[in-house]
Design a protein around this motif. Structure first.
Motif, PDB file in Angstrom:
ATOM      1  N   SER A 334      64.786  20.160  57.196  1.00  0.00           N
ATOM      2  CA  SER A 334      63.781  20.886  56.420  1.00  0.00           C
ATOM      3  C   SER A 334      62.372  20.702  56.978  1.00  0.00           C
ATOM      4  O   SER A 334      61.408  21.145  56.364  1.00  0.00           O
ATOM      5  CB  SER A 334      63.817  20.419  54.963  1.00  0.00           C
ATOM      6  OG  SER A 334      63.549  19.033  54.877  1.00  0.00           O
ATOM      7  N   SER A 336      59.031  20.945  59.576  1.00  0.00           N
ATOM      8  CA  SER A 336      58.329  21.967  60.363  1.00  0.00           C
ATOM      9  C   SER A 336      57.117  21.303  61.002  1.00  0.00           C
ATOM     10  O   SER A 336      56.390  20.544  60.346  1.00  0.00           O
ATOM     11  CB  SER A 336      57.887  23.133  59.470  1.00  0.00           C
ATOM     12  OG  SER A 336      57.141  24.083  60.213  1.00  0.00           O
ATOM     13  N   ALA A 338      53.514  21.546  63.514  1.00  0.00           N
ATOM     14  CA  ALA A 338      52.433  22.486  63.848  1.00  0.00           C
ATOM     15  C   ALA A 338      51.568  21.900  64.951  1.00  0.00           C
ATOM     16  O   ALA A 338      51.449  20.675  65.094  1.00  0.00           O
ATOM     17  CB  ALA A 338      51.598  22.783  62.609  1.00  0.00           C
ATOM     18  N   TYR A 349      56.375  24.680  69.732  1.00  0.00           N
ATOM     19  CA  TYR A 349      56.520  24.249  68.345  1.00  0.00           C
ATOM     20  C   TYR A 349      57.093  25.374  67.494  1.00  0.00           C
ATOM     21  O   TYR A 349      57.930  25.153  66.605  1.00  0.00           O
ATOM     22  CB  TYR A 349      55.180  23.798  67.790  1.00  0.00           C
ATOM     23  CG  TYR A 349      54.768  22.399  68.192  1.00  0.00           C
ATOM     24  CD1 TYR A 349      55.268  21.814  69.351  1.00  0.00           C
ATOM     25  CD2 TYR A 349      53.881  21.655  67.431  1.00  0.00           C
ATOM     26  CE1 TYR A 349      54.889  20.552  69.742  1.00  0.00           C
ATOM     27  CE2 TYR A 349      53.497  20.375  67.802  1.00  0.00           C
ATOM     28  CZ  TYR A 349      54.003  19.835  68.960  1.00  0.00           C
ATOM     29  OH  TYR A 349      53.635  18.580  69.337  1.00  0.00           O
ATOM     30  N   ASN A 353      60.591  25.248  65.404  1.00  0.00           N
ATOM     31  CA  ASN A 353      60.737  25.520  63.971  1.00  0.00           C
ATOM     32  C   ASN A 353      61.779  26.600  63.722  1.00  0.00           C
ATOM     33  O   ASN A 353      62.567  26.519  62.780  1.00  0.00           O
ATOM     34  CB  ASN A 353      59.392  25.929  63.378  1.00  0.00           C
ATOM     35  CG  ASN A 353      58.388  24.795  63.405  1.00  0.00           C
ATOM     36  OD1 ASN A 353      58.758  23.625  63.391  1.00  0.00           O
ATOM     37  ND2 ASN A 353      57.108  25.128  63.447  1.00  0.00           N
ATOM     38  N   SER A 354      61.783  27.637  64.577  1.00  0.00           N
ATOM     39  CA  SER A 354      62.765  28.711  64.429  1.00  0.00           C
ATOM     40  C   SER A 354      64.178  28.185  64.681  1.00  0.00           C
ATOM     41  O   SER A 354      65.123  28.535  63.962  1.00  0.00           O
ATOM     42  CB  SER A 354      62.439  29.844  65.409  1.00  0.00           C
ATOM     43  OG  SER A 354      63.417  30.859  65.362  1.00  0.00           O
ATOM     44  N   SER A 357      65.378  26.154  61.687  1.00  0.00           N
ATOM     45  CA  SER A 357      65.735  27.036  60.572  1.00  0.00           C
ATOM     46  C   SER A 357      67.100  27.673  60.787  1.00  0.00           C
ATOM     47  O   SER A 357      67.942  27.704  59.878  1.00  0.00           O
ATOM     48  CB  SER A 357      64.657  28.112  60.417  1.00  0.00           C
ATOM     49  OG  SER A 357      64.987  29.011  59.377  1.00  0.00           O
TER      50      SER A 357
END
Length: 584
Positions: A334, A336, A338, A349, A353-354, A357
């Motif tokens: 979960s 993420s 930045a 980054y 994150n993609s 997911s």
């Protein structure tokens, strides 16, 4: 101009190498000259510092000891101590106790007036006690008193070493001038741990050592009792003239040179010593290694600045991403991350994150699919019950009805009804162990009506402590059915089928089904064991024993299931291990 052209054509590695050479080479030659000028200066400064430390600490130690000696001299003429030692036998008990309390108060003051005193005592022969600062104990023996008197006559130091203790003794009357038994003995025991702490505070860095020596009394206190250099240092100090109050020198120990500084106290008749390895003093200045340390110190700022710049540009974002990957490895899907700057790391980054997911969604889908497949497989495995048993039972009931055997018809239809009721109850995939046990007994009773003249059934009682344990339905009956159909099919008489239940020490319930059939060969037994031990294969038809084994592993995990072996009866033995902590 041509320099700029060359620099523009150079790659990053030669540029970095050239930068370091420009910074280091001048410093390298400077360090040669600084070594020649600084080595002697540093050595003299260190030796002077060692001399100063030894002297100041010796003065501090002498001052503390003088203060203790003065307190002893003051307490020797104390009125309470004198009365308690001479006339306490004719004084009232209450007054004697008050004097004892006042003496103990003074001993407490003596003990706490100095960090180097662990206990203060006053031995008073007249009352047969040794008073301590807070309590009292039995008096000294005659031999102990005589030994202390003898030490007092011989001692040249106010501190004596006796029975592993460092003591300051004041005996009245003084044994050097009188042979009479002592009226009282005032004694202060030195805190050896406190003295070792005092020695530890004298050293400034690792590798240094300090010790306190009294060669006449053959004792020494060390800040590090396990230092191998101590014996050599003691021999060096012992070799110096007793008339010297101060000395310095070099001792070679295991190919290492040590600088030793000591000071001898005339008051205490002991030596305070500090010793330091030569590399501890001249380490930064020895040969080429010294040039490296000097150069490293001067170039450290350049290296740190360059490293910090690289860290900010590349290492920090990468380290952040590595930490994120490690969190993903632990199952945290979960998160993420930045990136503040608009550069390549921002793109990385975003892709990370993609990826996380999509990975989270994929895992969820696979998990749900696996759960559904397991449930479907349980239904499929549960439905594979041999229908031939039902056909044979109906024909058996028909024959008994035709023969007007009403009692057996009633029994058979009762057990058959219980059998049908159990296997057609599809509202739950699981049942209690008690229900499964009773269902299997009903099956055995029906079979015994068919084979009572050929096969004997031996069944133990159900263990009531397992009444709430839940297992997959139809686990035991296929094992019993296997014994009837395969193990005992050729037994025309004398067949035995046994079903028993036992409890292991680890809380696991074991159900054993075994027969005395003659059909099972060693090769067939080995083949069954291999199938049970092999990985699951969907291409194998899951019936009988393998059916039960798969369902048990689906329910309870790989640690459970079936174990097959040769029965003591001669046929097949099947063990079912059930964790009794699993309840519904």
């Amino acid at each position: 101009m041509w320099i700029n052209v060359i620099l523009r054509k150079m790659t990053i590695f030669p540029k970095l190498l050239l930068t370091f050479l420009v910074a280091i080479v001048p410093l390298f030659f400077v360090s040669l000259q600084m070594n020649r000028m600084g080595a002697e200066s540093v050595r003299k400064e260190i030796l002077t510092s060692m001399e100063s430390r030894v002297h100041s600490n010796m003065k501090s130690l002498e001052a503390e000891m003088e203060r203790i000696i003065r307190l002893h001299q003051q307490y020797l003429v104390d009125d309470d101590l004198a009365k308690l030692s001479t006339i306490s036998s004719i004084l009232p008990y209450y007054e004697v106790m008050l004097m004892q309390q006042r003496v103990q108060d003074k001993l407490w003051t003596l003990k706490n007036s100095n960090l180097f005193i662990s206990e203060a005592k006053a031995y008073i022969p007249l009352i047969g006690k040794t008073l301590l600062s807070l309590t009292d104990e039995e008096g000294m023996t005659i031999d102990e008193v005589a030994e202390l008197q003898d030490l007092s006559r011989k001692q040249v130091s106010p501190i004596v070493y006796w029975e592993g203790k460092l003591l300051i003794n004041s005996i009245y009357p003084n044994p050097s001038y009188s042979t009479k038994p002592p009226i009282y003995i005032l004694q202060s025991e030195m805190d050896q741990r406190g003295l070792q702490t005092f020695l530890g505070h004298m050293i400034n860095s690792d590798g240094e050592g300090s010790l306190l020596i009294n060669e006449n009394q053959k004792w020494a206190l060390l800040n590090d009792p396990y230092d191998p250099a101590v014996d050599h240092v003691k021999e060096f100090v012992k070799s110096k003239s007793s008339e010297e109050s101060f000395g310095q020198g070099t001792v070679k120990i295991n190919n290492r040179d040590y600088y030793v500084t000591f000071e001898r106290s005339q008051l205490l008749n002991m030596d305070l010593v500090i010793y330091v390895p030569e590399e501890q003093i001249l380490g930064p200045l020895n040969k080429y290694r010294t040039w490296f340390w000097i150069l490293s110190g001067l170039s450290l700022a350049v290296v740190i600045a360059f490293s910090y710049w690289i860290f900010r540009l590349i290492h920090s974002p990468l380290h952040k991403m590595v930490r994120a990957f490690r969190r993903v490895e632990k199952g945290e899907l979960s998160l993420s991350i930045a990136h503040q700057n608009d550069d390549e790391f921002q793109y990385l980054y975003g892709q990370f994150n993609s990826m996380v997911s999509k990975l989270r969604l994929s895992i969820q889908e696979v998990y749900e699919s696996r759960i559904m497949a397991q449930q479907s497989e349980l239904k499929q495995l549960q439905s594979q019950i041999n229908p031939h048993f039902l056909y044979n039972t109906y024909f058996m009931v028909h024959r008994m009805a035709d023969a007007h055997d009403v009692d057996n018809v009633v029994r058979a239809t009762k057990y058959l009804g219980e059998y049908f009721l159990y296997i057609t109850r599809n509202s739950n995939d699981e049942a209690s162990l008690m229900d499964e046990w009773n269902h299997t007994i009903a099956y055995i009773e029906i079979q015994q009506m068919r084979f009572h003249n050929r096969i004997e059934a031996r069944i133990t009682d159900f263990l009531q402590k397992n009444h709430s344990v839940c297992i997959p339905r139809l686990i035991l009956q296929p094992l019993v059915e296997n014994a009837y159909q395969h193990g005992l099919k050729s037994k025309m008489a004398g067949g035995i089928i046994s079903m028993s239940m036992s409890q292991q020490k680890d809380g696991v319930t074991v159900i054993e089904v075994e027969d005395n059939g003659d059909e099972l060969s060693d090769e067939e037994l080995l083949q069954i064991q291999r199938k049970l031990a092999s990985e699951w294969n969907r291409s194998i038809e899951k019936t009988g024993i393998l059916n039960v084994h798969m369902r048990m592993r689906l329910k309870f995990g790989d640690a459970f299931g079936l174990i097959v072996s040769r029965s003591m009866l001669g046929g097949l033995k099947v063990q079912v291990k059930i964790p009794t902590t699993i309840t519904n």
